[in-house]
Motif scaffolding. Structure first.
Motif, PDB file in Angstrom:
ATOM      1  N   THR A 192       0.792  -1.231  -0.017  1.00 45.49           N
ATOM      2  CA  THR A 192      -0.009  -0.015  -0.024  1.00 45.49           C
ATOM      3  C   THR A 192       1.034   1.202  -0.178  1.00 45.49           C
ATOM      4  OG1 THR A 192      -0.225   0.068   2.429  1.00 45.49           O
ATOM      5  CG2 THR A 192      -1.931  -1.128   1.311  1.00 45.49           C
ATOM      6  N   LEU A 193       0.206   2.391  -0.448  1.00 51.04           N
ATOM      7  CA  LEU A 193       0.858   3.552  -0.304  1.00 51.04           C
ATOM      8  C   LEU A 193      -0.093   4.922   0.009  1.00 51.04           C
ATOM      9  CD1 LEU A 193       3.643   5.226  -1.308  1.00 51.04           C
ATOM     10  CD2 LEU A 193       2.483   5.150  -3.510  1.00 51.04           C
ATOM     11  N   PRO A 194       0.336   5.944   0.981  1.00 47.69           N
ATOM     12  CA  PRO A 194      -0.541   6.778   1.122  1.00 47.69           C
ATOM     13  C   PRO A 194      -0.946   7.479  -0.322  1.00 47.69           C
ATOM     14  CG  PRO A 194       1.003   7.036   2.678  1.00 47.69           C
ATOM     15  CD  PRO A 194       1.520   5.637   1.609  1.00 47.69           C
ATOM     16  N   ARG A 195      -2.393   7.744  -0.538  1.00 58.63           N
ATOM     17  CA  ARG A 195      -2.847   8.377  -1.848  1.00 58.63           C
ATOM     18  C   ARG A 195      -2.062   9.581  -2.221  1.00 58.63           C
ATOM     19  NH1 ARG A 195      -9.072   8.996  -3.697  1.00 58.63           N
ATOM     20  NH2 ARG A 195      -8.757  10.379  -5.492  1.00 58.63           N
ATOM     21  N   ASP A 196      -1.725  10.354  -1.067  1.00 57.62           N
ATOM     22  CA  ASP A 196      -1.424  11.646  -1.161  1.00 57.62           C
ATOM     23  C   ASP A 196       0.255  11.864  -1.663  1.00 57.62           C
ATOM     24  OD1 ASP A 196      -0.204  10.876   1.008  1.00 57.62           O
ATOM     25  OD2 ASP A 196      -0.822  12.939   2.252  1.00 57.62           O
ATOM     26  N   LEU A 197       0.684  10.620  -1.601  1.00 60.46           N
ATOM     27  CA  LEU A 197       2.225  10.446  -2.246  1.00 60.46           C
ATOM     28  C   LEU A 197       2.101   9.551  -3.770  1.00 60.46           C
ATOM     29  CD1 LEU A 197       4.466   8.934   0.834  1.00 60.46           C
ATOM     30  CD2 LEU A 197       3.983  11.346  -0.214  1.00 60.46           C
ATOM     31  N   SER A 198       0.996   9.439  -4.069  1.00 56.23           N
ATOM     32  CA  SER A 198       1.039   8.560  -5.254  1.00 56.23           C
ATOM     33  C   SER A 198       0.706   9.326  -6.511  1.00 56.23           C
ATOM     34  CB  SER A 198      -0.122   7.461  -5.258  1.00 56.23           C
ATOM     35  OG  SER A 198      -1.551   8.381  -5.534  1.00 56.23           O
ATOM     36  N   PHE A 199       1.291   8.876  -7.497  1.00 54.59           N
ATOM     37  CA  PHE A 199       1.283   9.279  -8.904  1.00 54.59           C
ATOM     38  C   PHE A 199      -0.120   9.078  -9.448  1.00 54.59           C
ATOM     39  CE2 PHE A 199       5.671   9.024  -8.123  1.00 54.59           C
ATOM     40  CZ  PHE A 199       6.281  10.157  -8.640  1.00 54.59           C
ATOM     41  N   CYS A 200      -0.481   7.849  -8.998  1.00 55.61           N
ATOM     42  CA  CYS A 200      -1.848   7.322  -9.583  1.00 55.61           C
ATOM     43  C   CYS A 200      -3.066   8.326  -9.058  1.00 55.61           C
ATOM     44  CB  CYS A 200      -2.279   6.086  -8.741  1.00 55.61           C
ATOM     45  SG  CYS A 200      -0.858   4.777  -9.200  1.00 55.61           S
ATOM     46  N   GLY A 201      -3.102   8.802  -8.116  1.00 54.20           N
ATOM     47  CA  GLY A 201      -4.036  10.033  -7.800  1.00 54.20           C
ATOM     48  C   GLY A 201      -4.175  11.087  -8.730  1.00 54.20           C
ATOM     49  N   TYR A 202      -3.131  11.415  -9.600  1.00 49.88           N
ATOM     50  CA  TYR A 202      -3.255  12.060 -10.731  1.00 49.88           C
ATOM     51  C   TYR A 202      -4.012  11.470 -11.930  1.00 49.88           C
ATOM     52  CZ  TYR A 202      -0.971  16.013  -8.251  1.00 49.88           C
ATOM     53  OH  TYR A 202      -0.595  16.883  -7.444  1.00 49.88           O
ATOM     54  N   ALA A 203      -3.118  10.198 -12.267  1.00 49.89           N
ATOM     55  CA  ALA A 203      -3.520   9.556 -13.476  1.00 49.89           C
ATOM     56  C   ALA A 203      -5.085   9.243 -13.447  1.00 49.89           C
ATOM     57  CB  ALA A 203      -2.807   8.233 -13.269  1.00 49.89           C
ATOM     58  N   ILE A 204      -5.668   8.947 -12.414  1.00 50.06           N
ATOM     59  CA  ILE A 204      -7.274   8.697 -12.468  1.00 50.06           C
ATOM     60  C   ILE A 204      -8.188   9.745 -12.807  1.00 50.06           C
ATOM     61  CG2 ILE A 204      -6.984   6.776 -10.824  1.00 50.06           C
ATOM     62  CD1 ILE A 204      -8.240   8.624  -8.628  1.00 50.06           C
ATOM     63  N   HIS A 205      -7.631  10.993 -13.091  1.00 48.04           N
ATOM     64  CA  HIS A 205      -8.271  12.312 -13.377  1.00 48.04           C
ATOM     65  C   HIS A 205      -8.629  11.973 -15.093  1.00 48.04           C
ATOM     66  CE1 HIS A 205      -8.475  14.911 -10.000  1.00 48.04           C
ATOM     67  NE2 HIS A 205      -7.578  14.264  -9.548  1.00 48.04           N
ATOM     68  N   SER A 206      -8.049  11.211 -15.726  1.00 50.27           N
ATOM     69  CA  SER A 206      -8.483  11.213 -17.062  1.00 50.27           C
ATOM     70  C   SER A 206      -8.276   9.758 -17.544  1.00 50.27           C
ATOM     71  CB  SER A 206      -7.367  11.805 -17.936  1.00 50.27           C
ATOM     72  OG  SER A 206      -7.407  11.534 -19.139  1.00 50.27           O
ATOM     73  N   HIS A 207      -8.888   9.443 -18.642  1.00 52.77           N
ATOM     74  CA  HIS A 207      -8.922   7.977 -19.248  1.00 52.77           C
ATOM     75  C   HIS A 207      -7.804   7.758 -20.066  1.00 52.77           C
ATOM     76  CE1 HIS A 207     -13.653   7.364 -18.880  1.00 52.77           C
ATOM     77  NE2 HIS A 207     -13.129   7.463 -17.757  1.00 52.77           N
ATOM     78  N   ARG A 208      -7.122   8.921 -20.289  1.00 52.19           N
ATOM     79  CA  ARG A 208      -5.697   8.841 -20.904  1.00 52.19           C
ATOM     80  C   ARG A 208      -4.627   8.494 -20.155  1.00 52.19           C
ATOM     81  NH1 ARG A 208      -4.897  13.889 -24.459  1.00 52.19           N
ATOM     82  NH2 ARG A 208      -5.045  14.818 -22.324  1.00 52.19           N
TER      83      ARG A 208
END
Length: 178
Positions: free
Chosen positions: A70-86
């Motif tokens: 696991t990883l805290p969401r506020d450190l993740s790059f994924c939190g940005y990636a889920i803003h788009s389908h691209r």
């Protein structure tokens, strides 16, 4: 480091994620691990993962070269990636103001490159990402971006399968014809 703001549809996205009943039931999945191993070999990166983005935590259901589940969401790059389908491709994290002072960039594992393709469910919600990570800056060709998207779609099929199995285990009669 600024944490990614939640997507506008965060409540519905999170509800869709919780509908899969996977967060507590599946933290690692062997066939999904095979997909991330393939990504490490194909893209020649030290790390790859299939990550589900929860409310405050990112859960890895498959990973290669990643020492945590696991990883805290506020450190993740994924939190940005889920803003788009691209796909989100960050060729050099030290040059991107969203990530330049991220503890994962300025300290171990010294992330310099990130690419993540969203895991999009049948209702259009981005539940997480299929991502690759490198300790060296780099770029992807359009063909490589296409391959990352293909792997994310395969991972989403696996997640759908795991959700079906979880549903059948919760309601054993659900799969029976009456």
């Amino acid at each position: 480091m600024p944490a990614a703001p939640p997507p506008l549809d965060e409540a519905a996205r999170y509800s869709a994620l919780m509908g899969y009943h996977l967060r507590q039931n599946v933290l690692r999945d062997a066939p999904a691990d095979a997909l991330v191993r393939k990504a490490v070999r194909h893209f020649r990166t030290p790390q790859s993962a299939i990550a589900l983005v929860g409310r405050s935590t990112v859960y890895f259901i498959a990973a290669e070269g990643v020492d945590f589940h696991t990883l805290p969401r506020d450190l993740s790059f994924c939190g940005y990636a889920i803003h788009s389908h691209r796909p989100l491709v960050v060729p050099d994290t030290t040059l991107d103001p969203r990530f330049a002072d991220n503890p994962l960039v300025i300290g171990p594992p010294f992330v310099r490159f990130y690419a993540g393709a969203p895991l999009v469910d049948q209702d259009g919600y981005s539940l997480g990402t299929f991502c690759i990570v490198d300790t060296e800056p780099r770029s992807l060709t359009p063909e490589e971006v296409g391959e990352l998207v293909r792997l994310s779609k395969l991972a989403m099929r696996r997640i759908d399968f795991l959700a079906t199995v979880a549903e059948l285990l919760r309601y054993p009669d659900a799969g029976m014809l009456v």
